[in-house]
Structure formats: C-alpha cells, structure tokens
Design an enzyme around this catalytic site. Structure first.
Site, short mmCIF file in Angstrom:
data_model
loop_
_atom_site.label_atom_id
_atom_site.label_comp_id
_atom_site.label_asym_id
_atom_site.label_seq_id
_atom_site.Cartn_x
_atom_site.Cartn_y
_atom_site.Cartn_z
N CYS A 203 0.20 11.90 -7.99
CA CYS A 203 0.32 11.18 -6.71
C CYS A 203 0.17 9.68 -6.91
O CYS A 203 0.81 8.89 -6.21
CB CYS A 203 -0.72 11.69 -5.72
SG CYS A 203 -2.43 11.58 -6.30
N HIS B 243 -6.81 11.37 -3.85
CA HIS B 243 -5.38 11.25 -3.57
C HIS B 243 -5.01 9.79 -3.35
O HIS B 243 -5.79 9.01 -2.79
CB HIS B 243 -5.05 12.08 -2.33
CG HIS B 243 -3.59 12.37 -2.14
ND1 HIS B 243 -2.73 12.65 -3.19
CD2 HIS B 243 -2.83 12.43 -1.01
CE1 HIS B 243 -1.53 12.89 -2.72
NE2 HIS B 243 -1.55 12.75 -1.40
N ASN C 231 1.94 9.36 2.77
CA ASN C 231 1.48 10.37 1.82
C ASN C 231 2.64 10.72 0.89
O ASN C 231 3.71 11.12 1.36
CB ASN C 231 1.02 11.61 2.59
CG ASN C 231 0.36 12.65 1.71
OD1 ASN C 231 0.56 12.68 0.50
ND2 ASN C 231 -0.43 13.52 2.32
#
Length: 481
Positions: free
Chosen positions: A229, A406, A426
């Site tokens: 990520c 994250h 995201n």
C-alpha cells in the site's frame, strides 16, 4: 511453471544514460541542500516540527487489500461497490472487517518473518472455489438477493452476518497474522511451488501498450494481494500531482506484440529492503487466477478493459528490489515500507527529497489547516503527499473503515459549513471511514484546470475527513519536494 522477471537486453550505454540523468552535479547538490534548508525554514514558520523521535517499535505500512485477496481465493471477480460483498470478504477471510483493519489481522500475515505461522483448515472446501464457492457463500446470506442498500442500512446486516459466523463470539478461532488457511498461505507467502491442489498454475494475460501509458489516471490505482500500500499510495500521489515523472523507457521486442518497460528508481537508505539506485523491468504479462482471469496484484480500476499500468510499475519496482526472484515472489516481498521514501524511489530523479515524517500529534487543527493551505492550490495538493495510520501495538482507538498499518494518498482539502476536511484516497480503491467527521456530500477540487468531481458518497476509496479526526486516526503526513 512461472517465468522469471529479470533485467534483459538493456544496454550498458542506455543504463549509463539513465544513471547520468538521475545523478546530480556538485552544483545541483548544493542547490538541493539550499532547497532543503528553505523548506525546513518554511515549516518552522508554520510551527511544524521537522524532527521527531520515532518509536523503534513502529512497523512499516503494509496492509493487503481484503477484496483483492478474497477474489483470488474464490477465483471470481466481485462487485466491490455492493455492500453485501463485505459479507463475502468476512466469510472467506474468517474475520470481521473491524478485525481485518487491525494490526494482527490476516492482511498482515508474512510481514514478521520471525513469527511462527499456524496453518488451519479453510471454511471453503476444495469444491467451493470459483463460481461454485461464491454461490454457496451467497446462499448462506438469506437477504443477499434483496435490492442493494446504502452503507447505513447494510452495516447492521453485515454485523448480524458476522455474528452468524461466530466471529465476534469466537475471536480465538478467527484468522490472524499468525493463523491463516492453507489457501491463503499459498497466495500471500513467497513459495517456490505455485501449483495448488487443483493442479492449476497462475496464468498470464498479455496487455497492450497504448492503454497502459496514461499515468495521470491517479484514481485508477488499485492494490492487489501484496502488502505494498505504501508504494501504490505514493504512485497515486505522483500521478495526481506530477504525472510526467512516471514516464517509462519502452523496448519493443522482435515480436511486435511483446514489449518491456524499464524504470529507473532512486535508492533510499531509510526504506525497507533498501537498494542502490538502478533499473527495474516489467513485461506485458500480468499474473491472473482462475477461469475469470482475476488479477492477483496491482491493477487499474478498469483492468477488465485491459488497463494495467499500476501493475507495470509494481512489477518494475519489485524487479528492482528483488531481481533474482520470480515475478510472483518479488512482488510479494515488497510488502511493507515507508510511503515517503517510495515517493522518492518512484520519482527516478535524485533532485527530489522527502519531508520525513511530520507527526500529526504535533499539529493542532489550525496548524494542520495552515500547512494544507501552504501545500495546495485551489484545494489541490501541489506536491505528492501521503498519510499513514498508526503502525504500533497496542493500537489507539480508530474510526470504522480506517485500517491500521496502512498508507493513503492525500489529494487536497475542502471546507463545508465552516469545517475543514482533508481529501484522502485509499489505494484499495474501496473502504472509507464512517461516522462523525466524514463528509458525505458532493464536493470538488481543481484538477489541471478542469473541474474534477469527487462523489464522496460513493465507496471508491476517496473520502473527506475533518481535521480533528485526521489527527486522531492517522500517525504522520509526508510529502516529496
């Protein structure tokens, strides 16, 4: 068996040219040092600390996309926009979405190489993979054939479904970072044998070049089953602000339907799995799974139309980091890293540097607002910017829909009814926070002199979070300049 992705046929002269373009002269080094001093002085005027003692217990960001992982397990594409898909994800991954967002979830399995991993039986039988497996799961939810509902209406039913699975009552049986199924272990852990119990192998799909050259499509970057990520949030940030930095060197091979892309990356000593500056290679072959050819790793939101440009960067980045590994294993091993360092790595130019970690605990709402105003033009960020959630245990309380460990992309800020919000994306391309402090109306930013609309009520991974909630739910913010 799987092919290996290794550097091929890039000439010594060509590599020297790439190195020369990325290497600064003494005069440029001096100019860069002056630039850094000016930036530190600017942040000091804004009362933003540029130095902070970082906890040694903090881990790098690296959460797997649960929707992508579920698709690969089932070998079937899912409608991520359907609220009931969350029920399927919870059923297949053996945890509620709330638990999946925590640091000890199955989405972080493999990050700690010293941890002992326990393999358990799956809720899916061998005959439940693919179409049959999905239909059996759908049948287990009696209300699945009802009309789609809004998030607020679907949430109670998702919770009820989780209770049916005894996830909340029997937490000790839930999957975690150290307890995973055999199916999941074969997918997310590096292995020399890619054959599964059905004697199938991971497939390749050849993609065309023209549909994969539009690197300004920042909102199409979607993470797959690798915990990278941090890299994809950085990739989206650069594509949002400076897409021209993402040009790649192309080789058309003897067969004109085949080609390779070369990308030069900048080594960063503070990055996880640090490497010297050098080139990585990607091919036009994308790893897929099953009859429906579900992409395994990063892809574009429009992968079903043949657009895979984020996958090409992921392949090249992984090949640079692990040039002697297979394509599959190399991508798995880049899981976990620092997005502010990835910004500089991906830039391909030594002129750029990172702000470092600007701890949000050091900001007030006012100082964060002034900082964002200084970093934006007409609401849009003018430098690639990322933001990271807490990466330590025990985790502080966090809003539903925000994953720990994250990395996210910062797109800008906006105002509504006198309150200011950060616009955040995201890299999963789905999953947003809910509750007080989330702006759920249509708002906008300026994008290359054209009005670019964000539908903040749509679950596409883009959301606006009030500044006080940003400081409460995120660890640090960083940018490249």
């Amino acid at each position: 068996m799987e092919k290996k992705l290794v550097p091929q046929s890039i000439s010594k002269e060509r590599l020297q040219k790439l190195e020369a373009q990325a290497t600064l002269t003494p005069q440029q080094e001096e100019a860069k040092a002056r630039k850094i001093e000016r930036e530190k002085a600017r942040l000091k005027e804004l009362n933003i600390p540029t130095e902070s003692k970082e906890s040694k217990d903090c881990s790098p960001a690296g959460m797997i996309n649960p929707y992508a992982l579920t698709e690969v397990i089932l070998e079937r594409p899912l409608d991520w926009s359907n609220p009931r898909t969350t029920d399927i994800v919870e059923r297949v991954l053996g945890s509620s979405m709330q638990d999946l967002s925590k640091g000890d979830s199955v989405l972080r399995a493999g990050r700690d190489q010293n941890a002992e991993v326990k393999i358990v039986d799956s809720v899916l039988t061998k005959t439940q993979r693919g179409q049959d497996g999905l239909e059996r799961i759908l049948e287990s939810f009696n209300d699945y054939d009802m009309p789609p509902e809004e998030k607020e209406e679907a949430a109670p039913k998702a919770k009820k479904a989780a209770q049916k699975l005894d996830i909340d009552d029997l937490r000790e049986q839930a999957l975690s970072s150290t307890t995973i199924t055999k199916e999941i272990s074969k997918i997310i852990l590096p292995t020399k044998n890619l054959r599964d119990d059905n004697n199938t192998v991971h497939q390749y799909r050849e993609v065309g070049f023209q549909s994969n050259g539009a690197h300004n499509l920042w909102d199409t970057v979607v993470q797959g089953i690798a915990g990278d990520c941090y890299m994809l949030a950085a990739l989206s940030a650069i594509a949002w602000v400076w897409p021209a930095l993402l040009n790649m060197d192309v080789d058309i091979m003897s067969n004109q339907d085949e080609w390779r892309l070369y990308r030069y990356f900048i080594g960063r000593s503070k990055q996880t799995y640090a490497r010297p500056s050098g080139s990585g290679t990607s091919t036009n072959e994308i790893l897929q799974e099953g009859y429906y050819k579900v992409p395994i790793f990063a892809r574009s939101r429009y992968w079903f139309n043949g657009e895979y440009w984020p996958a090409l960067f992921e392949q090249a980045y992984a090949n640079w980091k692990f040039p002697n590994d297979s394509k599959y294993n190399a991508i798995l091993q880049i899981g976990g890293g620092w997005p502010e360092e990835a910004l500089c790595e991906l830039s391909g130019d030594s002129w750029f540097t990172s702000s470092g970690k600007l701890m949000l605990s050091s900001f007030t709402d006012l100082s964060l607002l002034n900082f964002m105003k200084s970093m934006c033009y007409s609401w849009k960020t003018i430098k690639p910017m990322v933001i990271v959630t807490p990466c330590w245990e025990p985790l502080p309380p966090m809003m539903p829909g925000i994953a720990a460990y994250h990395a996210y992309t910062v797109l800008g800020y906006t105002v509504s009814n006198g309150a200011y919000y950060l616009i955040i994306r995201n890299p999963w391309g789905v999953t947003e926070p809910t509750g007080d402090g989330v702006l759920s109306k249509r708002d906008w930013v300026i994008h290359f002199d054209n009005m670019k609309w964000f539908n903040l009520s749509k679950d596409d991974g883009i959301f606006a979070l009030r500044l006080d909630k940003v400081r409460e739910n995120f660890w640090y913010i960083a940018y490249m300049y």
